[in-house]
Design a protein around this motif. Sequence first.
Motif, PDB file in Angstrom:
ATOM      1  N   LEU A 158       0.669  -1.061   0.053  1.00 14.51           N
ATOM      2  CA  LEU A 158      -0.032  -0.057   0.069  1.00 14.51           C
ATOM      3  C   LEU A 158       0.773   1.228  -0.135  1.00 14.51           C
ATOM      4  CD1 LEU A 158      -3.059   1.306   0.281  1.00 14.51           C
ATOM      5  CD2 LEU A 158      -2.496   1.369   2.795  1.00 14.51           C
ATOM      6  N   SER A 159       0.722   1.950  -1.095  1.00 11.06           N
ATOM      7  CA  SER A 159       1.793   3.123  -1.372  1.00 11.06           C
ATOM      8  C   SER A 159       1.073   4.409  -0.938  1.00 11.06           C
ATOM      9  CB  SER A 159       2.551   3.061  -2.448  1.00 11.06           C
ATOM     10  OG  SER A 159       1.646   3.137  -3.486  1.00 11.06           O
ATOM     11  N   LEU A 160       1.356   5.360  -0.275  1.00 11.92           N
ATOM     12  CA  LEU A 160       0.818   6.627  -0.059  1.00 11.92           C
ATOM     13  C   LEU A 160       1.738   7.874  -0.776  1.00 11.92           C
ATOM     14  CD1 LEU A 160       0.425   6.327   3.758  1.00 11.92           C
ATOM     15  CD2 LEU A 160      -1.193   5.549   2.005  1.00 11.92           C
ATOM     16  N   GLY A 161       1.051   8.839  -1.241  1.00 13.69           N
ATOM     17  CA  GLY A 161       1.828   9.930  -1.984  1.00 13.69           C
ATOM     18  C   GLY A 161       0.984  11.244  -2.159  1.00 13.69           C
ATOM     19  N   ASP A 162       1.427  11.896  -3.052  1.00  7.55           N
ATOM     20  CA  ASP A 162       0.783  13.098  -3.625  1.00  7.55           C
ATOM     21  C   ASP A 162       0.876  13.313  -5.045  1.00  7.55           C
ATOM     22  OD1 ASP A 162      -0.175  15.781  -3.920  1.00  7.55           O
ATOM     23  OD2 ASP A 162       0.850  16.584  -2.407  1.00  7.55           O
ATOM     24  N   GLU A 185       5.528 -13.654  -4.417  1.00  6.54           N
ATOM     25  CA  GLU A 185       4.348 -13.756  -4.933  1.00  6.54           C
ATOM     26  C   GLU A 185       3.303 -12.719  -4.396  1.00  6.54           C
ATOM     27  OE1 GLU A 185       0.471 -16.677  -4.868  1.00  6.54           O
ATOM     28  OE2 GLU A 185       2.311 -17.364  -4.014  1.00  6.54           O
ATOM     29  N   ARG A 186       2.839 -12.058  -5.364  1.00  9.75           N
ATOM     30  CA  ARG A 186       1.821 -10.815  -5.153  1.00  9.75           C
ATOM     31  C   ARG A 186       0.533 -11.459  -4.608  1.00  9.75           C
ATOM     32  NH1 ARG A 186       2.864  -8.565  -8.972  1.00  9.75           N
ATOM     33  NH2 ARG A 186       4.280  -6.751  -8.446  1.00  9.75           N
ATOM     34  N   LEU A 187       0.347 -11.201  -3.364  1.00  4.70           N
ATOM     35  CA  LEU A 187      -1.133 -12.039  -2.958  1.00  4.70           C
ATOM     36  C   LEU A 187      -2.202 -10.852  -3.191  1.00  4.70           C
ATOM     37  CD1 LEU A 187      -2.221 -10.610   0.054  1.00  4.70           C
ATOM     38  CD2 LEU A 187      -0.065 -11.714   0.772  1.00  4.70           C
ATOM     39  N   TYR A 188      -1.873  -9.677  -3.331  1.00 14.18           N
ATOM     40  CA  TYR A 188      -3.138  -8.810  -3.719  1.00 14.18           C
ATOM     41  C   TYR A 188      -2.270  -7.506  -4.348  1.00 14.18           C
ATOM     42  CZ  TYR A 188      -7.347  -5.769  -3.200  1.00 14.18           C
ATOM     43  OH  TYR A 188      -8.275  -5.257  -3.528  1.00 14.18           O
ATOM     44  N   PRO A 189      -3.023  -6.924  -5.599  1.00 18.68           N
ATOM     45  CA  PRO A 189      -2.278  -6.054  -6.158  1.00 18.68           C
ATOM     46  C   PRO A 189      -2.051  -4.655  -5.236  1.00 18.68           C
ATOM     47  CG  PRO A 189      -4.339  -6.613  -7.400  1.00 18.68           C
ATOM     48  CD  PRO A 189      -4.334  -7.435  -6.174  1.00 18.68           C
ATOM     49  N   LEU A 195      -3.784  11.953  -1.359  1.00 16.27           N
ATOM     50  CA  LEU A 195      -3.810  12.397   0.006  1.00 16.27           C
ATOM     51  C   LEU A 195      -5.024  11.995   0.526  1.00 16.27           C
ATOM     52  CD1 LEU A 195      -2.448  16.158  -0.717  1.00 16.27           C
ATOM     53  CD2 LEU A 195      -1.278  14.313   0.259  1.00 16.27           C
ATOM     54  N   ASP A 196      -6.259  11.618  -0.168  1.00 13.36           N
ATOM     55  CA  ASP A 196      -7.339  11.302   0.365  1.00 13.36           C
ATOM     56  C   ASP A 196      -7.283   9.739   0.589  1.00 13.36           C
ATOM     57  OD1 ASP A 196      -9.950  11.720   1.722  1.00 13.36           O
ATOM     58  OD2 ASP A 196     -10.751  11.060  -0.260  1.00 13.36           O
ATOM     59  N   PHE A 197      -6.668   9.411   1.457  1.00 10.75           N
ATOM     60  CA  PHE A 197      -6.340   7.942   1.365  1.00 10.75           C
ATOM     61  C   PHE A 197      -7.213   6.968   2.098  1.00 10.75           C
ATOM     62  CE2 PHE A 197      -3.591   9.692   4.757  1.00 10.75           C
ATOM     63  CZ  PHE A 197      -4.064   9.329   5.883  1.00 10.75           C
ATOM     64  N   SER A 202      -8.753   1.473   3.079  1.00 10.11           N
ATOM     65  CA  SER A 202      -9.564   0.518   3.712  1.00 10.11           C
ATOM     66  C   SER A 202      -9.772  -0.692   2.605  1.00 10.11           C
ATOM     67  CB  SER A 202     -11.022   1.210   3.936  1.00 10.11           C
ATOM     68  OG  SER A 202     -11.584   0.318   4.701  1.00 10.11           O
ATOM     69  N   GLU A 203      -9.982  -0.238   1.449  1.00 10.79           N
ATOM     70  CA  GLU A 203     -10.311  -1.245   0.082  1.00 10.79           C
ATOM     71  C   GLU A 203      -9.087  -2.242   0.263  1.00 10.79           C
ATOM     72  OE1 GLU A 203     -11.246   0.794  -3.038  1.00 10.79           O
ATOM     73  OE2 GLU A 203     -13.208   1.533  -2.435  1.00 10.79           O
ATOM     74  N   TRP A 204      -8.062  -1.837   0.431  1.00 14.33           N
ATOM     75  CA  TRP A 204      -6.800  -2.502   0.214  1.00 14.33           C
ATOM     76  C   TRP A 204      -6.663  -3.490   1.469  1.00 14.33           C
ATOM     77  CZ3 TRP A 204      -2.629  -2.665   3.653  1.00 14.33           C
ATOM     78  CH2 TRP A 204      -1.591  -3.519   3.047  1.00 14.33           C
ATOM     79  N   THR A 205      -6.963  -3.061   2.513  1.00 13.85           N
ATOM     80  CA  THR A 205      -6.731  -3.666   3.613  1.00 13.85           C
ATOM     81  C   THR A 205      -7.856  -5.018   3.570  1.00 13.85           C
ATOM     82  OG1 THR A 205      -6.292  -2.029   5.101  1.00 13.85           O
ATOM     83  CG2 THR A 205      -7.094  -4.014   6.221  1.00 13.85           C
ATOM     84  N   GLU A 206      -9.217  -4.594   3.257  1.00 13.07           N
ATOM     85  CA  GLU A 206     -10.167  -5.510   3.124  1.00 13.07           C
ATOM     86  C   GLU A 206      -9.863  -6.694   1.985  1.00 13.07           C
ATOM     87  OE1 GLU A 206     -12.628  -6.006   4.925  1.00 13.07           O
ATOM     88  OE2 GLU A 206     -12.037  -4.277   6.272  1.00 13.07           O
ATOM     89  N   GLY A 207      -9.068  -6.514   0.788  1.00  7.96           N
ATOM     90  CA  GLY A 207      -8.846  -6.948  -0.382  1.00  7.96           C
ATOM     91  C   GLY A 207      -7.750  -8.093   0.008  1.00  7.96           C
ATOM     92  N   VAL A 208      -6.689  -7.216   0.956  1.00  5.21           N
ATOM     93  CA  VAL A 208      -5.660  -8.368   1.360  1.00  5.21           C
ATOM     94  C   VAL A 208      -6.365  -9.550   2.489  1.00  5.21           C
ATOM     95  CG1 VAL A 208      -3.684  -8.505   2.908  1.00  5.21           C
ATOM     96  CG2 VAL A 208      -3.913  -6.963   1.207  1.00  5.21           C
TER      97      VAL A 208
END
Length: 611
Positions: A158-162, A185-189, A195-197, A202-208
């Motif tokens: 999960l990457s954070l940026g601007d 092995e990438r288990l989730y993309p 900035l509005d992350f 949350s979608e990444w966490t639920e996807g993982v």
Amino acid sequence: MQLNVMNSPFSQEQTENLNVLLPTLTEAQRNWLGGYLAATQVTESIPNGETASNGIAVASPPAVQIASREVTVLYGSETGSGQRLAEEAIRKLEEKNLKVKIAALDDFKTKDLKKVEDLLIISATHGEGEPPDNAISFYEFLHSRKAPKLTDVRFSVLSLGDQSYEFFCQTGKDFDKRLEELGGERLYPRVDCDLDFDEPASEWTEGVLGVLYEAQESESSLAVQEAAGTILEERQVFTRTNPYMAEILDNLNLSGQGSNKENRHLELSLEGSNLVFEPGDSLGILPQNNPELVDQLIKEMNWNPDETVQVNKQGEIRSLREALLSNFEITRLTKPLLEQAAVLFDNEALHVLVQSGQEEARKAYIDGRDLLDLVKDYPPKTFAPSEFIQILRKIPARLYSIASSYKANPDEVQLTVGTVRYHAHGRDRAGVCTEQIAERIQPGELMPVYVHPNPNFKFPFDTETPVIMIGPGTGVAPYRSYLEELEEEDIKVKTWLFFGDQHFESDFLYQTEWQNWLNEGVLTKMDVAFSRDTAEKVYVQHRMLEKSKEIYQWLDEGAHVYVCGDEQHMANDVHATLTTIIEQEGGFSHEEAEAFLSDMRKQKRYQRDVY
């Protein structure tokens, strides 16, 4: 919907709490609550309260035991957002009784990397594509020849940026690519967040989580939660997604007559909010765009300001004018925005600007321009406001270092804010939030705020650790918070402040307070630099060099060094100065001095809050 205590079975206090909650509920939430109340007839209360995303404290359901590999969550964070998201992911994993561990990237022992089973990395990107300070050592190791093969590791990033930066989320992208190169092995993309992350994170966490658990186990866990229900508590929790409406108590111009700057001292009430903070933390403000700019944009597009648009995935509807005022960013252009606008506008010249090979021209155009410039310079073909809204990003919250002590002033928070104004491309412009504070917010009015903890900028409160604080201009804010708390707690710490600005007469922020603290022994030493009062400009780094022997002596005694303020110039100059001091006074080579500072950073003795 309002309850009356005279005709209900509830007490006065219960009625007041329900009357606060009920008007905020959607139809779906009311239906859920009805089902919950029915379910409580066959369930018992659950201990161990947790906090839901809607800002209401709830209790955790009993978790289902799931056999799984160990999950390692590593984070790289400059301002604390990455750490907060990592801790939230850990909480959700632990609710399922998974084996988990968490660490900052620079605290993780790289020799243990080959033992990792499932790896989740959450990392911000700093500046122009660089890893944050607490990710540098891991980043360098991972990209070196010493990095092990990771053929048995599953990972997700999960990457954070601007998006306003050219190398958006670059550190996360680099981690993702390198882990795959090492055989993982990438288990989730990977998910890249602007900035509005909150929603994409949350979608990444639920996807993982969805990948980590079998469908039947997830359904079983959900069934347990639904059967158990949730317990609503009275205390509301205010967060980035559920901000507190703070009343403005005072709004003063700190800058004296003749100053080239306008620095504001802002005081806001937190009474009844249950918000707490520590020296080094920040206050997030959700600003509004300038109404004049919004009206000019609507007029240029020949739209009806009262036309309604959907502003979020939850289906909230607002007028176009209110949406552009409060929901969407219109003052900054980004490369992704131009690319989407090229498609929507169907403007040939804009299509050319976003093509490969036009990088320099595109960067030059983006600099200093806003959405009004874009629609004037590249007139779009007709389309609905609802289509236009889809390509805009939400207004990012603005973070300001807190300039007061919670322990000294528990019902309020104080900020030191420099107003941003400039002229570019034929128009006067200003910072969204700083202009609102300077010109459009008066005492008695409300602003949506939340506390943003900064675990990477924490001060010591033991009497044995000397503290060196470097903060020109408004960068002095967190040191005012720290010294005020030392005074309140009657703790004697050896402290040294380096402060700088343009003019002694007009820009010496909080001068009387520093002098009082010096007299009382709360502040041990202070050196100042006023760059425009002498023929040759003198900055804080020059004052540091003048005191190089004593600074090195403090470092030798275990001093912690803090730097707050402008990253592009001041912070880099201060870093170079510290390196020079260590070289000269310690007899080190340049490389050894850099390693000395790197080691200080790992020990949390060298911390920076730069922007």
